[in-house]
Motif scaffolding. Structure first.
Motif, PDB file in Angstrom:
ATOM      1  N   UNK A 102      38.462  31.291  35.791  1.00  0.00           N
ATOM      2  CA  UNK A 102      39.088  32.584  36.080  1.00  0.00           C
ATOM      3  C   UNK A 102      39.011  33.492  34.859  1.00  0.00           C
ATOM      4  N   UNK A 103      39.058  32.896  33.689  1.00  0.00           N
ATOM      5  CA  UNK A 103      39.003  33.653  32.440  1.00  0.00           C
ATOM      6  C   UNK A 103      37.614  34.231  32.178  1.00  0.00           C
ATOM      7  N   UNK A 104      36.574  33.386  32.195  1.00  0.00           N
ATOM      8  CA  UNK A 104      35.248  33.856  31.792  1.00  0.00           C
ATOM      9  C   UNK A 104      34.588  34.737  32.851  1.00  0.00           C
ATOM     10  N   UNK A 105      34.894  34.527  34.123  1.00  0.00           N
ATOM     11  CA  UNK A 105      34.350  35.427  35.132  1.00  0.00           C
ATOM     12  C   UNK A 105      34.853  36.845  34.886  1.00  0.00           C
ATOM     13  N   UNK A 106      36.041  36.922  34.329  1.00  0.00           N
ATOM     14  CA  UNK A 106      36.623  38.230  34.014  1.00  0.00           C
ATOM     15  C   UNK A 106      36.087  38.773  32.693  1.00  0.00           C
ATOM     16  N   UNK A 107      36.110  37.974  31.625  1.00  0.00           N
ATOM     17  CA  UNK A 107      35.741  38.477  30.302  1.00  0.00           C
ATOM     18  C   UNK A 107      34.254  38.775  30.170  1.00  0.00           C
ATOM     19  N   UNK A 108      33.416  38.125  30.953  1.00  0.00           N
ATOM     20  CA  UNK A 108      31.977  38.378  30.878  1.00  0.00           C
ATOM     21  C   UNK A 108      31.568  39.628  31.646  1.00  0.00           C
ATOM     22  N   UNK A 109      32.518  40.279  32.290  1.00  0.00           N
ATOM     23  CA  UNK A 109      32.199  41.492  33.028  1.00  0.00           C
ATOM     24  C   UNK A 109      31.726  41.272  34.450  1.00  0.00           C
ATOM     25  N   UNK A 110      31.738  40.013  34.908  1.00  0.00           N
ATOM     26  CA  UNK A 110      31.257  39.725  36.261  1.00  0.00           C
ATOM     27  C   UNK A 110      32.183  40.319  37.323  1.00  0.00           C
ATOM     28  N   UNK A 111      33.488  40.305  37.049  1.00  0.00           N
ATOM     29  CA  UNK A 111      34.418  40.868  38.030  1.00  0.00           C
ATOM     30  C   UNK A 111      34.192  42.371  38.172  1.00  0.00           C
ATOM     31  N   UNK A 112      33.879  43.048  37.090  1.00  0.00           N
ATOM     32  CA  UNK A 112      33.574  44.472  37.175  1.00  0.00           C
ATOM     33  C   UNK A 112      32.359  44.721  38.054  1.00  0.00           C
ATOM     34  N   UNK A 113      31.368  43.813  38.000  1.00  0.00           N
ATOM     35  CA  UNK A 113      30.197  43.943  38.866  1.00  0.00           C
ATOM     36  C   UNK A 113      30.599  43.905  40.339  1.00  0.00           C
ATOM     37  N   UNK A 114      31.536  43.019  40.667  1.00  0.00           N
ATOM     38  CA  UNK A 114      32.012  42.919  42.048  1.00  0.00           C
ATOM     39  C   UNK A 114      32.772  44.185  42.435  1.00  0.00           C
ATOM     40  N   UNK A 115      33.658  44.626  41.555  1.00  0.00           N
ATOM     41  CA  UNK A 115      34.470  45.805  41.862  1.00  0.00           C
ATOM     42  C   UNK A 115      33.621  47.041  42.101  1.00  0.00           C
ATOM     43  N   UNK A 116      32.514  47.165  41.365  1.00  0.00           N
ATOM     44  CA  UNK A 116      31.666  48.331  41.528  1.00  0.00           C
ATOM     45  C   UNK A 116      31.045  48.405  42.918  1.00  0.00           C
ATOM     46  N   UNK A 117      30.911  47.249  43.581  1.00  0.00           N
ATOM     47  CA  UNK A 117      30.355  47.227  44.928  1.00  0.00           C
ATOM     48  C   UNK A 117      31.431  47.338  46.011  1.00  0.00           C
ATOM     49  N   UNK A 118      32.690  47.137  45.634  1.00  0.00           N
ATOM     50  CA  UNK A 118      33.773  47.014  46.610  1.00  0.00           C
ATOM     51  C   UNK A 118      34.247  48.369  47.112  1.00  0.00           C
ATOM     52  N   UNK A 119      34.638  48.419  48.393  1.00  0.00           N
ATOM     53  CA  UNK A 119      35.133  49.650  49.007  1.00  0.00           C
ATOM     54  C   UNK A 119      36.254  49.306  49.989  1.00  0.00           C
ATOM     55  N   UNK A 120      37.001  50.294  50.466  1.00  0.00           N
ATOM     56  CA  UNK A 120      38.063  50.025  51.442  1.00  0.00           C
ATOM     57  C   UNK A 120      37.520  49.328  52.692  1.00  0.00           C
TER      58      UNK A 120
END
Length: 549
Positions: free
Chosen positions: A366-384
């Motif tokens: 949970x830590x490294x998926x966040x700190x490596x910027x991978x979660x931001x990659x997901x968020x950039x694709x996410x929509x309502x």
């Protein structure tokens, strides 16, 4: 008068001879890098952080223009590296100089001029070695360093410069750069030198692990700085590609060239450097990657990994998307027969109604998926209207700061407690609890208007029979979901109950290794269990997307 004319003729001939000799021997002057007229770039926007490169011609070749031959000429990897970063967020400044070693980059004055540009928050990547094996003292280049990483020295009367000089080991010069960079409040990173276009008796690309590649790694370990094993990583790529494809990465007009790549080869090396930089997790670099840079997977450990550039985006942007996030038990890419349940879940969904995109990657917590910027990659694709399934825990255990945990352990529980974890580059990472990271995922996704489901980890092969596996992580997921307005599925218990129904003999056939990773049959079984869990969630949120409903 005759005597005067003779003297004049002699003087004229002497001038002509001296002029011709001076034209014939320009190298004797220009090979001294302290006298070379080299114009190097400076940060375009001094207000931004900078990624500064120092090294030799394999980083920046000549005038950085392919010698007028375009893509077919010689290129260093520092030129295409800039293509992976957003220039509005970071300067990429290639200060490497062809022909120099770690020693002559320092003694020529180039390092002092570069160091003057380094400021707090910058990152400096160094790659030397190719020229360090040259003679220590001659009248041509005088650029060699002593072998190894120790404190040995040799005092010479430099035949090129005419000056007395104390020459140190390769490792000593790297340590000097590191100390100077840290003194400026910047982050040093070492790269091992790119491999030669040479093969050993077994047909494998020759590595430098026994000398400059190994010494670079040793200094990085000793000084606790980031290290990118460009030599071994690039050689591994070469071995996979095959000899003909490797030859095509070097200038075809110079078939004898074994060191300098063409632009295609420089791009391959640049991708490896980007992957290594992403793995370092240095915030200014992660935040400054552009879309092309974010498509490069961080350099990984030995866990099963699927490259990030193979991870798809929603096939139909007009449809809602179900994102899947997790570790190698969710996605292993069939490495060594290992398959994650996220790779077998798509057939349960109607693709005319929803996209299914699996962003899970091996070795992550949970830590490294966040700190490596991978979660931001997901968020950039996410929509309502989208949804995300999140499963972490397998890599979150262990003690923070333990090198065996590879800087991926999170703190236990769901509270606000933190632990400072010193990084190899001298910086300190503030590590949060497992629940803190999961709560961040929930809050971020809900802010995007998405439905969030937290799933507890699938059980180990050797624990489901004797005890309740991942009991704490399941409880932490449940608490976070309840507090943040997400949904929770106890996947650990659901899979365990399924295993008990089919029996231990069958379950043993579900695994590709001793205890953690499933094979295709196990992945299919777990995927069916995940779908069963989804069908029981309050409000039945996936009803319209699932087939057979």
């Amino acid at each position: 008068m005759d005597r005067y004319l003779k003297a004049l003729v002699c003087a004229t001939l002497l001038l002509i001879f001296c002029g011709a000799r001076a034209q014939a021997l320009p190298a004797a002057v220009n090979t001294d890098p302290a006298r070379a007229a080299v114009t190097l770039p400076e940060p375009a926007n001094p207000a931004l952080p900078s990624l500064i490169l120092i090294g030799d011609s394999t980083v920046r070749n000549g005038h950085d223009d392919g010698q007028g031959k375009g893509a077919a000429g010689q290129w260093g990897w520092g030129r295409p590296l800039a293509d992976y970063f957003d220039p509005d967020r970071i300067n990429v400044v290639n200060r490497a100089v062809g022909g120099l070693s770690s020693r002559t980059y320092l003694t020529s004055g180039h390092w002092q001029r570069t160091l003057a540009l380094v400021k707090r928050g910058d990152v400096v990547v160094m790659q030397f070695g190719h020229n360090d094996a040259s003679p220590v003292n001659d009248d041509g280049r005088a650029r060699g360093t002593l072998r190894g990483t120790g404190e040995e020295t040799a005092t010479i009367d430099n035949l090129l410069t005419g000056q007395r000089e104390t020459v140190h080991t390769y490792g000593w010069y790297l340590r000097r750069f590191i100390a100077d960079i840290r003194a400026r409040g910047a982050t040093p990173v070492i790269c091992s030198p790119v491999p030669f276009k040479r093969w050993d008796a077994d047909g494998k690309v020759r590595r430098a692990g026994a000398d400059y590649g190994g010494w670079a790694a040793q200094v990085a370990r000793q000084e606790k700085v980031g290290f990118i094993d460009l030599n071994d990583l690039a050689a591994g790529r070469y071995d996979t590609m095959g000899r003909a494809a490797v030859i095509a990465l070097f200038p075809q007009v110079q078939p004898e060239e074994t060191v300098h790549t063409n632009l295609a080869g420089a791009r391959l090396n640049a991708e490896i450097v980007v992957a290594g930089l992403r793995a370092q997790g240095v915030p200014p670099l992660v935040a400054a990657l552009n879309e092309k840079g974010r498509a490069i997977a961080p350099a990984d450990d030995a866990r099963p990994v699927v490259e990030a550039n193979r991870i798809g985006r929603p096939a139909d942007p007009a449809l809602p998307t179900l994102f899947v996030v997790g570790d190698s038990t969710v996605k292993s890419g069939a490495t060594n027969g290992m398959v994650g349940w996220g790779e077998r879940i798509a057939p349960y969904f109607d693709t005319a109604k929803v996209n299914v995109v699996n962003h899970a990657i091996g070795g992550r917590s949970s830590r490294t998926f966040y700190t490596e910027g991978r979660w931001n990659d997901v968020l950039e694709q996410m929509k309502p209207g989208d949804a995300v399934l999140i499963q972490f825990g397998h890599n979150d255990g262990g003690r923070i700061g333990d090198p065996a945990m590879k800087r991926r352990a999170s703190g236990p529980g769901t509270g606000p407690e933190t632990v400072d974890d010193p990084r190899p580059d001298g910086s300190v990472e503030r590590v949060h609890t497992f629940g803190w990271y999961m709560a961040r995922y929930v809050a971020d996704a809900k802010a995007k208007g998405a439905t969030v489901v937290l799933l507890s980890p699938v059980p180990h092969r050797d624990r489901w029979l004797s005890e309740r596996d991942f009991a704490e992580f399941a409880e932490w997921d449940r608490r976070v979901a309840a507090a943040g307005g997400a949904l929770f599925g106890d996947l650990t218990l659901a899979v365990t109950e399924g295993y008990r129904e089919v029996g231990a003999a069958t379950v043993d056939g579900f695994f590709a290794d001793a205890r953690t990773h499933t094979n295709d049959a196990g992945a299919r079984f777990n995927a069916a269990t995940v779908v069963a869990v989804l069908r029981t969630l309050p409000g039945d949120p996936f009803r319209s997307w699932l087939k057979g409903r």
